[in-house]
Each structure stands twice: as structure tokens, then as C-alpha cells.
Scaffold this motif. Structure first.
Motif, PDB file in Angstrom:
ATOM      1  N   ALA A  37      43.073  33.728  33.667  1.00  0.00           N
ATOM      2  CA  ALA A  37      44.283  34.513  33.924  1.00  0.00           C
ATOM      3  C   ALA A  37      44.527  34.660  35.424  1.00  0.00           C
ATOM      4  O   ALA A  37      45.661  34.518  35.892  1.00  0.00           O
ATOM      5  CB  ALA A  37      44.165  35.891  33.278  1.00  0.00           C
ATOM      6  N   GLY A  38      43.458  34.910  36.172  1.00  0.00           N
ATOM      7  CA  GLY A  38      43.590  35.011  37.626  1.00  0.00           C
ATOM      8  C   GLY A  38      44.085  33.714  38.233  1.00  0.00           C
ATOM      9  O   GLY A  38      44.936  33.714  39.121  1.00  0.00           O
ATOM     10  N   ALA A  39      43.563  32.599  37.750  1.00  0.00           N
ATOM     11  CA  ALA A  39      43.999  31.300  38.255  1.00  0.00           C
ATOM     12  C   ALA A  39      45.457  31.031  37.905  1.00  0.00           C
ATOM     13  O   ALA A  39      46.182  30.382  38.664  1.00  0.00           O
ATOM     14  CB  ALA A  39      43.115  30.192  37.696  1.00  0.00           C
ATOM     15  N   ALA A  40      45.902  31.547  36.761  1.00  0.00           N
ATOM     16  CA  ALA A  40      47.296  31.372  36.344  1.00  0.00           C
ATOM     17  C   ALA A  40      48.215  32.391  37.010  1.00  0.00           C
ATOM     18  O   ALA A  40      49.440  32.234  36.986  1.00  0.00           O
ATOM     19  CB  ALA A  40      47.408  31.495  34.825  1.00  0.00           C
ATOM     20  N   GLY A  41      47.631  33.439  37.580  1.00  0.00           N
ATOM     21  CA  GLY A  41      48.437  34.462  38.246  1.00  0.00           C
ATOM     22  C   GLY A  41      49.079  35.450  37.294  1.00  0.00           C
ATOM     23  O   GLY A  41      50.119  36.031  37.599  1.00  0.00           O
ATOM     24  N   ILE A  42      48.444  35.649  36.141  1.00  0.00           N
ATOM     25  CA  ILE A  42      48.975  36.609  35.167  1.00  0.00           C
ATOM     26  C   ILE A  42      47.845  37.528  34.717  1.00  0.00           C
ATOM     27  O   ILE A  42      46.678  37.290  35.010  1.00  0.00           O
ATOM     28  CB  ILE A  42      49.612  35.899  33.950  1.00  0.00           C
ATOM     29  N   SER A  43      48.206  38.573  33.987  1.00  0.00           N
ATOM     30  CA  SER A  43      47.199  39.519  33.522  1.00  0.00           C
ATOM     31  C   SER A  43      46.331  38.889  32.434  1.00  0.00           C
ATOM     32  O   SER A  43      46.738  37.940  31.751  1.00  0.00           O
ATOM     33  CB  SER A  43      47.862  40.786  32.968  1.00  0.00           C
ATOM     34  N   GLU A  44      45.162  39.437  32.288  1.00  0.00           N
ATOM     35  CA  GLU A  44      44.241  38.947  31.259  1.00  0.00           C
ATOM     36  C   GLU A  44      44.852  39.112  29.864  1.00  0.00           C
ATOM     37  O   GLU A  44      44.721  38.230  29.015  1.00  0.00           O
ATOM     38  CB  GLU A  44      42.917  39.702  31.361  1.00  0.00           C
ATOM     39  N   SER A  45      45.532  40.229  29.639  1.00  0.00           N
ATOM     40  CA  SER A  45      46.128  40.452  28.316  1.00  0.00           C
ATOM     41  C   SER A  45      47.263  39.469  28.039  1.00  0.00           C
ATOM     42  O   SER A  45      47.405  38.979  26.913  1.00  0.00           O
ATOM     43  CB  SER A  45      46.609  41.901  28.166  1.00  0.00           C
ATOM     44  N   ALA A  46      48.060  39.149  29.051  1.00  0.00           N
ATOM     45  CA  ALA A  46      49.141  38.171  28.860  1.00  0.00           C
ATOM     46  C   ALA A  46      48.550  36.792  28.563  1.00  0.00           C
ATOM     47  O   ALA A  46      49.039  36.062  27.687  1.00  0.00           O
ATOM     48  CB  ALA A  46      50.033  38.109  30.093  1.00  0.00           C
ATOM     49  N   PHE A  47      47.484  36.442  29.274  1.00  0.00           N
ATOM     50  CA  PHE A  47      46.840  35.151  29.043  1.00  0.00           C
ATOM     51  C   PHE A  47      46.256  35.100  27.633  1.00  0.00           C
ATOM     52  O   PHE A  47      46.408  34.102  26.923  1.00  0.00           O
ATOM     53  CB  PHE A  47      45.741  34.915  30.086  1.00  0.00           C
ATOM     54  N   ALA A  48      45.613  36.181  27.211  1.00  0.00           N
ATOM     55  CA  ALA A  48      45.023  36.238  25.870  1.00  0.00           C
ATOM     56  C   ALA A  48      46.094  36.098  24.794  1.00  0.00           C
ATOM     57  O   ALA A  48      45.873  35.422  23.786  1.00  0.00           O
ATOM     58  CB  ALA A  48      44.246  37.532  25.695  1.00  0.00           C
TER      59      ALA A  48
END
Length: 80
Positions: A37-48
Motif C-alpha cells: 500500500a505504501g508503494a502504491a501511495g494508498i492506505s492499507e485498507s484501500a489496498f486490501a
């Protein structure tokens, strides 16, 4: 014989495959949800949510697609 896919049909196939593509890349690179998520630049919950195939907003979708097309994510250094 099936008809050739339209550009929209191809998009639907890509969107349907996204959860598998996301999970595969994250596992291949041995990334935690937090690191990916950090690498994508979004929150962990959004990535999940994206990885689970849940509904996501367009900015999350764009971030995940960029992450998928990026070179492998550098691993974080662990403290010793």
C-alpha cells in the motif's frame, strides 16, 4: 467461435483479474499489505479492498494499476 472483445470487454476482463494480479505481485515480491500500500501511495485498507475485489474509488484503482505496472518494490530494511 466467440466474437472479439471490445475495448470495454477487455477492461472488464482486467478488472475481474485485478484481485489475482494484485495478490500475485504482492506475494511474488514478499510484501506485506502495509508495504504494498505504501508503494502504491494508498492506505492499507484501500489496498486490501482492491486485493479482495471489493468496490474501490477510481483514484485507488489508478494507484493500484500504476503499482502493478511498476518495477519491483524495494524491500524495507529491517532493524537488527
Amino acid at each position: 467461435m466467440s466474437a472479439p472483445l471490445t475495448p470495454y470487454g477487455e477492461l472488464l476482463d482486467i478488472f475481474a483479474a485485478l484481485p489475482v494480479l494484485i495478490r500475485d505481485k504482492r506475494r511474488r515480491e514478499a510484501l506485506t499489505l502495509r508495504d504494498a500500500a505504501g508503494a502504491a501511495g494508498i492506505s492499507e485498507s484501500a489496498f486490501a479492498r482492491a486485493e479482495a475485489g471489493d468496490d474501490v474509488i477510481s483514484s485507488t484503482l489508478v494507484a493500484v494499476l500504476k503499482w502493478l505496472s511498476a518495477t519491483p518494490t524495494p524491500k524495507r530494511k529491517t532493524k537488527q
